[in-house]
Design an enzyme around this catalytic site. Structure first.
Site, PDB file in Angstrom:
ATOM      1  N   SER A   1       0.319   2.539  -6.913  1.00 24.18           N
ATOM      2  CA  SER A   1      -0.464   3.773  -6.735  1.00 24.18           C
ATOM      3  C   SER A   1       0.405   5.007  -6.526  1.00 24.18           C
ATOM      4  O   SER A   1       0.130   5.848  -5.660  1.00 24.18           O
ATOM      5  CB  SER A   1      -1.433   3.614  -5.557  1.00 24.18           C
ATOM      6  OG  SER A   1      -2.266   2.495  -5.733  1.00 24.18           O
TER       7      SER A   1
ATOM      8  N   ARG B   1     -16.490  -0.198  -4.856  1.00 27.60           N
ATOM      9  CA  ARG B   1     -16.143  -0.302  -6.285  1.00 27.60           C
ATOM     10  C   ARG B   1     -16.676  -1.599  -6.907  1.00 27.60           C
ATOM     11  O   ARG B   1     -16.861  -1.668  -8.122  1.00 27.60           O
ATOM     12  CB  ARG B   1     -14.641  -0.154  -6.479  1.00 27.60           C
ATOM     13  CG  ARG B   1     -14.135   1.190  -5.957  1.00 27.60           C
ATOM     14  CD  ARG B   1     -12.935   1.721  -6.680  1.00 27.60           C
ATOM     15  NE  ARG B   1     -12.391   2.876  -5.979  1.00 27.60           N
ATOM     16  CZ  ARG B   1     -12.845   4.123  -6.091  1.00 27.60           C
ATOM     17  NH1 ARG B   1     -13.852   4.381  -6.900  1.00 27.60           N
ATOM     18  NH2 ARG B   1     -12.289   5.122  -5.407  1.00 27.60           N
TER      19      ARG B   1
ATOM     20  N   SER C   1       0.829  -1.203   0.000  1.00 21.04           N
ATOM     21  CA  SER C   1       0.000   0.000   0.000  1.00 21.04           C
ATOM     22  C   SER C   1       0.862   1.251   0.000  1.00 21.04           C
ATOM     23  O   SER C   1       1.671   1.453   0.911  1.00 21.04           O
ATOM     24  CB  SER C   1      -0.935   0.034   1.213  1.00 21.04           C
ATOM     25  OG  SER C   1      -1.664   1.247   1.227  1.00 21.04           O
TER      26      SER C   1
ATOM     27  N   LYS D   1     -19.593   4.706   1.031  1.00 25.67           N
ATOM     28  CA  LYS D   1     -18.200   4.864   1.484  1.00 25.67           C
ATOM     29  C   LYS D   1     -17.550   6.076   0.838  1.00 25.67           C
ATOM     30  O   LYS D   1     -16.831   6.834   1.488  1.00 25.67           O
ATOM     31  CB  LYS D   1     -17.417   3.592   1.166  1.00 25.67           C
ATOM     32  CG  LYS D   1     -15.945   3.619   1.542  1.00 25.67           C
ATOM     33  CD  LYS D   1     -15.295   2.292   1.202  1.00 25.67           C
ATOM     34  CE  LYS D   1     -13.783   2.340   1.333  1.00 25.67           C
ATOM     35  NZ  LYS D   1     -13.334   2.518   2.728  1.00 25.67           N
TER      36      LYS D   1
ATOM     37  N   GLU E   1      -7.097   1.312  -8.207  1.00 25.60           N
ATOM     38  CA  GLU E   1      -8.490   1.479  -7.789  1.00 25.60           C
ATOM     39  C   GLU E   1      -9.454   1.512  -8.968  1.00 25.60           C
ATOM     40  O   GLU E   1     -10.663   1.341  -8.802  1.00 25.60           O
ATOM     41  CB  GLU E   1      -8.643   2.751  -6.959  1.00 25.60           C
ATOM     42  CG  GLU E   1      -8.400   4.036  -7.723  1.00 25.60           C
ATOM     43  CD  GLU E   1      -8.286   5.231  -6.782  1.00 25.60           C
ATOM     44  OE1 GLU E   1      -8.962   6.233  -7.035  1.00 25.60           O
ATOM     45  OE2 GLU E   1      -7.514   5.162  -5.811  1.00 25.60           O
TER      46      GLU E   1
END
Length: 438
Positions: A207, A398, A178, A423, A326
């Site tokens: 990311s 998602r 992450s 969310k 994402e």
């Protein structure tokens, strides 16, 4: 009226009977709102957040900061320009308990803030939050001088015993699971006595746009940041000790939350305009312009916003989504409706998100007749004729929007717990039916 009566357990995903032609105003960015809240809370003077996102994740962040002593006043801005939050920094203190829900930004960004507080701050959340990786933040804070009681789990629940300050200094972490581990340390670093030097030592860092967002926002409030993008050492970020300025910040629309609406134009061969799409941004969602164009559409960015137009055909794509993971659920949904296979790679870390997104997408698309297989770091999708059925969300916003995209083209799709979209996108069901003119 209860939430379940507004959004029943199984929500019939609207089926498009023609092309979509709509303008959809997307609320503010969750990623920007939560970073802005942290920076404003740590500033030396009050600041304003204009057009913040009001969603579960951002309200959890605001309530957590309030619990630690920060003033956050919600209302209309001084010029009447819409909802604005005034953030009033104060001495951070415990004891208190922070509910992180299942928000990665809250569970990772706030432990460094808690280390600066005077007193113990306990962190707890949804059952899934106990399964999400937090070791990178916990171990790093201990190296930097914090005392944390996690009973050896490396995850929630845990207590940060704040002492009112943190030494800071150099720390090495593996943030391959992450990028939020890096952002978490950088956001609070100006308040550390020695600042911080964060060195990523693991495999590929996912990311990266989110780390660029963190760096840009730190610089905007007066922090000095040395980072790889501007000629610094690879995989090393340095933030100096300094006071942070209060800002008057207007939050950009959440471009990742624009994804399902742009996908609707692609799936139906229609046209969707998203107002206020920024000309320059660090949001990962900006990559949709290139990705969805490659899958069969076209886009135009004007002063009005971004207009995306579908061609009536959807093409498969071979794409590395490591920097924009994402976006994977929405891209997978579109790919399942394409005219050729797709390979989505670089997203092994999605197995540790709100749910194991790779397993969930495989199971749910295949449950509607699809042909999706997991790879070591992504998905291979071979389009097949799909049929109706239940699309489970696993409490993942998602997943809910991905199922809704498929429902546009496939009648009889029912989304289990569409309310989980609250969310980050609280009004999604209404926005979706409104886009279709229902």
């Amino acid at each position: 009226m209860t939430e379940s009566s507004v959004h029943p357990a199984l929500w019939p995903a609207p089926h498009a009977t023609g092309t979509v032609d709509a303008t959809v105003t997307v609320p503010g960015s969750k990623s920007v709102t939560n970073r802005a809240l942290v920076l404003a809370a740590l500033a030396a003077e009050p600041g304003w957040l204009r057009r913040p996102l009001r969603s579960r994740d951002t309200l959890l962040m605001a309530e957590a900061l309030r619990a630690m002593g920060v003033g956050i006043e919600e209302g209309v801005g001084p010029d009447g320009s819409g909802e604005t939050w005034r953030v009033i920094p104060a001495g951070l203190h415990g004891p208190t308990t922070v509910d992180v829900g299942n928000a990665g930004t809250v569970m990772r960004f706030l432990p460094p803030v808690a280390a600066l507080a005077d007193g113990p701050i306990r962190f707890d959340g949804d059952p899934r939050s106990y399964e999400r990786p937090l070791t990178g933040v916990i171990d790093a804070l201990r190296v930097l001088g914090a005392r944390i009681d996690d009973e050896g789990r490396g995850s929630l629940p845990m207590t940060v015993h704040g002492s009112g300050a943190l030494d800071g200094g150099p720390v090495a972490i593996d943030a391959s699971s992450s990028s939020q581990f890096v952002s978490a340390l950088l956001l609070s670093a100006p308040r550390f006595n020695q600042g911080v030097e964060v060195r990523h030592t693991g495999a590929r860092l996912p990311s990266m746009p989110h780390i660029r967002m963190t760096v840009d926002m730190l610089r905007a409030v007066g922090a000095q940041v040395d980072e790889p993008e501007t000629g610094g050492e690879p995989n090393v970020w340095r933030v100096s000790h300094s006071a942070l300025l209060g800002r008057d910040l207007t939050i950009e629309p959440d471009l990742s939350n624009a994804q399902p609406f742009l996908a609707a134009a692609l799936v139906t061969g229609g046209r969707v305009t998203i107002p206020d799409w920024p000309e320059r941004t660090t949001q990962p969602g900006d990559a949709l312009r290139e990705i969805f164009t490659a899958m069969g559409g076209s886009c135009e960015l004007t002063e009005r916003g971004l207009t995306f137009t579908g061609s009536g055909r959807i093409h498969g794509i071979d794409v590395d989504l490591g920097e924009v993971g994402e976006l994977t659920p929405g891209i997978a949904a579109v790919a399942a409706l394409a005219d050729s296979p797709s390979t989505l790679s670089g997203v092994a870390h999605l197995r540790l998100h709100e749910t194991d997104r790779l397993a969930a997408l495989t199971k749910e698309i295949n449950g509607l007749g699809g042909d999706v297989t997991e790879t070591a770091d992504g998905l291979h999708i071979r389009p097949r004729p799909l049929h109706g059925g239940t699309f489970h969300t696993y409490d993942d916003h998602r997943m809910a929007t991905a199922g809704s995209i498929i429902g546009l083209a496939v009648p009889g799709v029912e989304i289990e717990n569409v309310a989980t979209t609250a969310k980050t996108l609280p009004d999604f069901p209404q926005m979706w039916t409104g886009m279709l003119g229902a």
